[in-house]
Design a protein around this motif. Structure first.
Motif, PDB file in Angstrom:
ATOM      1  N   GLN A 150      92.984 -29.053  25.196  1.00  0.00           N
ATOM      2  CA  GLN A 150      91.975 -28.312  25.946  1.00  0.00           C
ATOM      3  C   GLN A 150      92.569 -27.048  26.551  1.00  0.00           C
ATOM      4  N   GLN A 151      93.815 -27.172  27.068  1.00  0.00           N
ATOM      5  CA  GLN A 151      94.481 -25.983  27.608  1.00  0.00           C
ATOM      6  C   GLN A 151      94.630 -24.936  26.517  1.00  0.00           C
ATOM      7  N   GLN A 152      94.944 -25.407  25.321  1.00  0.00           N
ATOM      8  CA  GLN A 152      95.096 -24.517  24.187  1.00  0.00           C
ATOM      9  C   GLN A 152      93.808 -23.725  23.941  1.00  0.00           C
ATOM     10  N   ARG A 153      92.704 -24.421  23.995  1.00  0.00           N
ATOM     11  CA  ARG A 153      91.420 -23.755  23.759  1.00  0.00           C
ATOM     12  C   ARG A 153      91.148 -22.717  24.837  1.00  0.00           C
ATOM     13  N   ILE A 154      91.464 -23.091  26.089  1.00  0.00           N
ATOM     14  CA  ILE A 154      91.215 -22.137  27.177  1.00  0.00           C
ATOM     15  C   ILE A 154      92.100 -20.903  27.006  1.00  0.00           C
ATOM     16  N   ALA A 155      93.347 -21.135  26.624  1.00  0.00           N
ATOM     17  CA  ALA A 155      94.244 -19.995  26.420  1.00  0.00           C
ATOM     18  C   ALA A 155      93.692 -19.079  25.340  1.00  0.00           C
ATOM     19  N   LEU A 156      93.137 -19.693  24.335  1.00  0.00           N
ATOM     20  CA  LEU A 156      92.537 -18.928  23.239  1.00  0.00           C
ATOM     21  C   LEU A 156      91.330 -18.138  23.758  1.00  0.00           C
ATOM     22  N   ALA A 157      90.484 -18.835  24.521  1.00  0.00           N
ATOM     23  CA  ALA A 157      89.291 -18.181  25.057  1.00  0.00           C
ATOM     24  C   ALA A 157      89.679 -17.014  25.960  1.00  0.00           C
ATOM     25  N   ARG A 158      90.753 -17.213  26.764  1.00  0.00           N
ATOM     26  CA  ARG A 158      91.156 -16.154  27.680  1.00  0.00           C
ATOM     27  C   ARG A 158      91.668 -14.933  26.915  1.00  0.00           C
ATOM     28  N   ALA A 159      92.345 -15.189  25.793  1.00  0.00           N
ATOM     29  CA  ALA A 159      92.870 -14.066  25.015  1.00  0.00           C
ATOM     30  C   ALA A 159      91.759 -13.327  24.294  1.00  0.00           C
ATOM     31  N   LEU A 160      90.613 -13.975  24.148  1.00  0.00           N
ATOM     32  CA  LEU A 160      89.533 -13.360  23.383  1.00  0.00           C
ATOM     33  C   LEU A 160      88.430 -12.802  24.274  1.00  0.00           C
ATOM     34  N   VAL A 161      88.416 -13.223  25.549  1.00  0.00           N
ATOM     35  CA  VAL A 161      87.241 -12.961  26.383  1.00  0.00           C
ATOM     36  C   VAL A 161      87.020 -11.473  26.614  1.00  0.00           C
ATOM     37  N   PHE A 162      88.059 -10.668  26.570  1.00  0.00           N
ATOM     38  CA  PHE A 162      87.873  -9.235  26.819  1.00  0.00           C
ATOM     39  C   PHE A 162      87.762  -8.445  25.511  1.00  0.00           C
ATOM     40  N   ASP A 163      87.414  -9.125  24.440  1.00  0.00           N
ATOM     41  CA  ASP A 163      87.145  -8.520  23.134  1.00  0.00           C
ATOM     42  C   ASP A 163      88.271  -7.638  22.613  1.00  0.00           C
ATOM     43  N   PRO A 164      89.492  -8.142  22.564  1.00  0.00           N
ATOM     44  CA  PRO A 164      90.559  -7.330  21.982  1.00  0.00           C
ATOM     45  C   PRO A 164      90.380  -7.284  20.467  1.00  0.00           C
ATOM     46  N   GLU A 165      90.890  -6.232  19.862  1.00  0.00           N
ATOM     47  CA  GLU A 165      90.806  -6.156  18.397  1.00  0.00           C
ATOM     48  C   GLU A 165      92.006  -6.817  17.744  1.00  0.00           C
ATOM     49  N   LEU A 166      93.066  -6.941  18.563  1.00  0.00           N
ATOM     50  CA  LEU A 166      94.294  -7.537  18.040  1.00  0.00           C
ATOM     51  C   LEU A 166      94.695  -8.694  18.941  1.00  0.00           C
ATOM     52  N   VAL A 167      94.961  -9.844  18.352  1.00  0.00           N
ATOM     53  CA  VAL A 167      95.387 -10.996  19.133  1.00  0.00           C
ATOM     54  C   VAL A 167      96.715 -11.498  18.586  1.00  0.00           C
ATOM     55  N   LEU A 168      97.659 -11.708  19.490  1.00  0.00           N
ATOM     56  CA  LEU A 168      98.975 -12.215  19.103  1.00  0.00           C
ATOM     57  C   LEU A 168      99.089 -13.671  19.544  1.00  0.00           C
ATOM     58  N   MET A 169      99.639 -14.485  18.699  1.00  0.00           N
ATOM     59  CA  MET A 169      99.824 -15.892  19.072  1.00  0.00           C
ATOM     60  C   MET A 169     101.243 -16.315  18.736  1.00  0.00           C
ATOM     61  N   ASP A 170     101.941 -16.806  19.753  1.00  0.00           N
ATOM     62  CA  ASP A 170     103.333 -17.221  19.543  1.00  0.00           C
ATOM     63  C   ASP A 170     103.405 -18.742  19.530  1.00  0.00           C
ATOM     64  N   GLU A 171     103.518 -19.314  18.393  1.00  0.00           N
ATOM     65  CA  GLU A 171     103.562 -20.766  18.208  1.00  0.00           C
ATOM     66  C   GLU A 171     102.551 -21.471  19.110  1.00  0.00           C
ATOM     67  N   PRO A 172     101.287 -21.105  18.993  1.00  0.00           N
ATOM     68  CA  PRO A 172     100.314 -21.623  19.959  1.00  0.00           C
ATOM     69  C   PRO A 172     100.066 -23.114  19.808  1.00  0.00           C
TER      70      PRO A 172
END
Ligand SMILES: Nc1ncnc2c1ncn2[C@@H]1O[C@H](COP(=O)(O)OP(=O)(O)O)[C@@H](O)[C@H]1O
Ligand SMILES: [Mg+2]
Lengths: 371, 432
Positions: A150-172
């Protein structure tokens, strides 16, 4: 300095590493001459063993480490001197880095607040982002009250919530158990397709890299060893590191005896000769390592091309794995040669001690530089 | 115990959890709770044995002395014990009664007894705590007590007319019972007037409350300065690689390895008017010889020296809270669009709160009770309440007063602790 990167540069690359080098201590290069172009909307994975410099590359792109040499461009604009908060890049950290003193909703509100968005707009975006990861019911929870997934999902949502065009994920997904990891791989992939974002994904799990990516950059020792779509990476590794790192592989060391444009003959230490496709060998007489995938090894003469060289093999062990038989053979003096045969109707059952002659299509045996 | 555990097997007879009986029993019918208690008694006894030395130590070094201090602050029988007749008269007559002939007779009898027992000094000292200059009244009167005859009122007043002072009688009434609140009243600059009502002492004698306020204010200031100085240091220690931060940590802890006295004295060497710093400023032409800065024997001296001494107590809890804070939190905040200041304020700082709380509480409590440094470098204006407590212990020998002041200090500290618990939560505290 705009928060959102503009359109891709003329040559189509959205993210570009141009001859980037990085050293932490001024003595050793952790990243050596990195050249990489990532297209808009692409899912690119950096795959490599621990310590190969993947995180460092990601951190340079995010702005937390400065490149010692070279230029990093985002949307055609050099960003070497742009501070992290102005790059507008979403990021998912391995430990999730959810702010422990804030609720889930507050975590998601954070990037919107610092951008000065109004309350109504914030709430709408938070709701949308939480729905996107199916976590709508957890808005008021603290991160510590959520499970890892669930924390993983929230982290994902937080990285996406401001509509970035580029998302980086380090061994998520590194901290999740296998089943959850596979599920999240699918979810991330779905979000990528749905939102059309560009993703740079770091992992040391080859399965993850192969299933998710448009292209995979295999890292070792600070260099990209091969940059290719998953299928090509698996079927046509460019050097022995990639061949060994991706998937299971049989390795046969030997000397190049005949060297042609698309065909080479290699003499093994046992004296036998085999056929192979030259990949990065240059001349006759050179040492080489021939790599063959276990599922491409044949033991029935009718499956091999005419005139192919064959090798004598003794069956050491047969493991029944349901869909396949995993057969371990003693070939050219070493007994770790693996052959996988599909469990089809009428498949010949081999028994330990039995001698067979194995062979393959020369295309499937790749003569690589010895490590 | 094997028989108990082994036999709790499901079955109609054994291990019955008969709901009608309402209590679980073991196979052989004992109440389960009792069996459990017996099974655990052994290990509990052993645990008690292990902590017994500590318990004893705490009892001897904390509970007993503090209890005695509290007792002393409300109990002083120097008067009641040695002046029994007056004590009886005070008990029989309510407050505000004019001292009559019987009262003076009792006084005369007690003075004669004091002369015989040689206790006039002790009694006088007790009253002297509250009205200065009265000790000699008791000793000289006792010396001539044998000359007293009826009518005692005239006779005593002839000896010394100060015996007619209603305030003196009020104070003697207060002292005539062994248990008294008068030390607490005095510690709060209060007293009882002739009618027995509580009133403030004269303006120029109100020292304690002002000193309490000053002590608290200075301690708060010192805590604030320690936080300002300690926070960046702790942060640096927390983000440096372990090898180098350990080296720096030694520097932070170095003061602990030096005697407090040595450290304080070296501040004197540095800060006094003919000291190193002033000499350097004069030599550098920053100030001229006539206007050397006073940094010692005043509040400034107390503040500087105490900040130095208490700084490690701020840094250590801060460090222990900061070290495990993953740098990825601040990085996450930055990647989400926060400037470094916003990331610090909204993400880093809140996570260090337990350390700030613990460090501040620790430094503040230590500062409130500090004695040696202000005594050495504080001069007149840099004295704190503990210096006054020490004065009452060592010079005026008014232990009850010292105890009352110390008890009030203790109450203030406990109140702060309680406040801290309400505001931040004590389980949020991390002391390293
Ligand atoms: N902050 C740092 N300071 C010094 N060396 C570092 C730092 N971060 C990483 N390294 C070194 O750089 C190399 C690459 O690390 P990293 O990029 O984290 O690899 P990966 O993410 O592929 O495991 C490693 O040898 C690591 O020890
Ligand atoms: Mg890494």
């Amino acid at each position: 300095m705009t928060a959102q990167p503009a359109a891709a540069s003329a040559d189509g690359a959205f993210v570009e590493f141009d001859r980037v080098q990085k050293s932490y201590d001024g003595e050793t290069l952790v990243v050596k001459d990195l050249n990489l172009q990532i297209g808009k909307g692409e899912f690119l994975t950096m795959l490599g063993p621990s310590g190969s410099g993947k995180t460092t590359c990601l951190m340079m792109l995010a702005g937390f480490e400065t490149a010692t040499h070279g230029e990093i461009r985002l949307g055609g604009r050099p960003i070497n001197s742009v501070p992290p908060h102005k790059r507008g890049i979403g990021m998912v950290f391995q430990n999730y880095a959810l702010f422990p003193h804030m609720s889930v909703a507050e975590n998601l509100a954070f990037p919107l607040e610092v951008r000065g968005l109004g309350k109504a707009e914030r709430e709408a975006k938070i709701l949308r982002a939480l729905d996107m990861v199916q976590m709508g019911r957890f808005a008021s929870r603290r991160p510590s009250q959520l499970s890892g997934g669930q924390q993983q999902r929230i982290a994902l949502a937080r990285a996406l919530v401001f509509d970035p065009e580029l998302v980086l994920m380090d061994e998520p997904l590194g901290a999740l158990d296998k089943q959850l990891r596979e599920h999240m791989q699918f979810e991330i992939k779905r979000l990528h397709d749905q939102l059309g974002i560009t993703v740079v994904y770091v992992t040391h799990d080859q399965g993850e890299a192969l299933t998710m990516s448009d292209r995979v950059a295999v890292f070792n020792d600070g260099r990209i060893q091969q940059l290719a779509p998953p299928a090509e990476l698996y079927e046509r590794p460019k050097n022995s590191f990639v061949a060994q790192f991706i998937g299971e592989n049989n390795k046969l060391p030997g000397t190049v005896e005949e060297f042609g444009e698309d065909r080479a003959v290699v003499r093994l230490a046992s004296g036998e000769v085999i056929d192979a496709t030259p990949v990065n060998i240059r001349s006759k007489g050179q040492q080489t390592l021939v790599s063959i995938r276990p599922e491409r090894v044949e033991f029935k003469p009718e499956m091999m091309p005419a005139g192919a060289h064959t090798l004598d093999a003794e069956v050491v062990e047969v493991i029944y794995m349901g869909d396949i038989f995993r057969t371990r053979l003693k070939v050219a003096g070493s007994d770790d040669f693996v052959m996988k045969c599909r469990n089809t109707l009428g498949q010949t059952r081999l028994v330990p001690g039995q001698h067979v002659r194995i062979g393959w299509h020369p295309q499937d045996a790749r003569a690589l530089d010895p490590l | 115990m094997a028989d108990i555990t082994a036999d709790i097997a499901p079955g109609p007879t054994a291990g019955s959890s008969d709901p009608a009986a309402g209590r679980l029993t073991t196979a052989d019918g004992q109440p389960l709770a009792r069996a459990l208690a017996r099974a655990q008694a052994r290990s509990r006894r052993r645990a008690l044995l292990l902590v017994a030395p500590l318990l004893l130590f705490v009892l001897i070094t904390f509970v007993v002395p503090i209890g005695q201090m509290l007792y002393r602050s409300v109990h002083n029988d120097a008067f009641a014990r040695n002046m029994p007749n007056l004590a009886i008269w005070f008990a029989d007559h309510p407050a505000g009664t004019e001292p009559d002939e019987a009262a003076f007779a009792a006084l005369a009898a007690d003075l004669q007894k004091a002369r015989a027992d040689k206790t006039a000094g002790e009694v006088g000292t007790r009253i002297n705590y509250e009205i200065s200059g009265t000790r000699s009244l008791f000793t000289s009167s006792a010396r001539n007590a044998d000359d007293l005859q009826p009518p005692y009122r005239e006779s005593v007043l002839a000896l010394d007319e100060d015996w007619g002072d209603p305030r003196l009688w009020q104070v003697m009434r207060g002292a005539s019972t062994a248990y008294t609140a008068s030390f607490y009243l005095a510690a709060l600059d209060l007293t009882r007037d002739e009618t027995g009502a509580i009133a403030r002492v004269e303006e120029n004698r109100r020292v304690y409350v002002r000193l309490f306020v000053k002590t608290l204010a200075l301690s708060a200031l010192i805590t604030g300065i320690c936080l300002m100085l300690g926070f960046p240091v702790a942060h640096l220690l927390a983000v440096l690689p372990l090898a180098r931060s350990n080296l720096l940590m030694i520097l932070v802890l170095l003061p602990f390895w030096t005697s407090l006295l040595v450290r304080t004295t070296s501040w004197m060497v540095l800060l006094q008017e003919q000291g190193v710093i002033n000499n350097m400023l004069v030599a550098g032409g920053v100030i001229d010889d006539g206007s050397r800065i006073r940094m010692m024997y005043n509040q400034a001296g107390t503040i500087i020296a105490m900040v130095h001494i208490l700084l490690p107590f701020m840094i250590l809890p801060l460090y222990s809270v900061m070290r495990p804070i993953n740098p990825s939190y601040v990085r996450a905040a930055r990647s989400l669009g926060a400037t470094s200041w916003t990331a610090f304020r909204r993400v880093y700082l809140p996570q260090t709160l337990p350390g700030i709380g613990a460090g501040s509480l620790l430094v503040f409590i230590l500062a409130v009770g500090y004695y040696i440094t202000p005594a050495l470098v504080g001069g007149a204006s840099g004295q704190l309440i503990s210096n006054l407590i020490a004065y009452h212990m060592q010079d005026s020998l008014n232990w009850s007063m010292a105890a009352a002041l110390a008890a009030i200090l203790l109450a203030i500290v406990l109140m702060l602790y309680w406040l801290y618990d309400r505001l931040i939560g004590i389980d949020n505290m991390k002391l390293g």
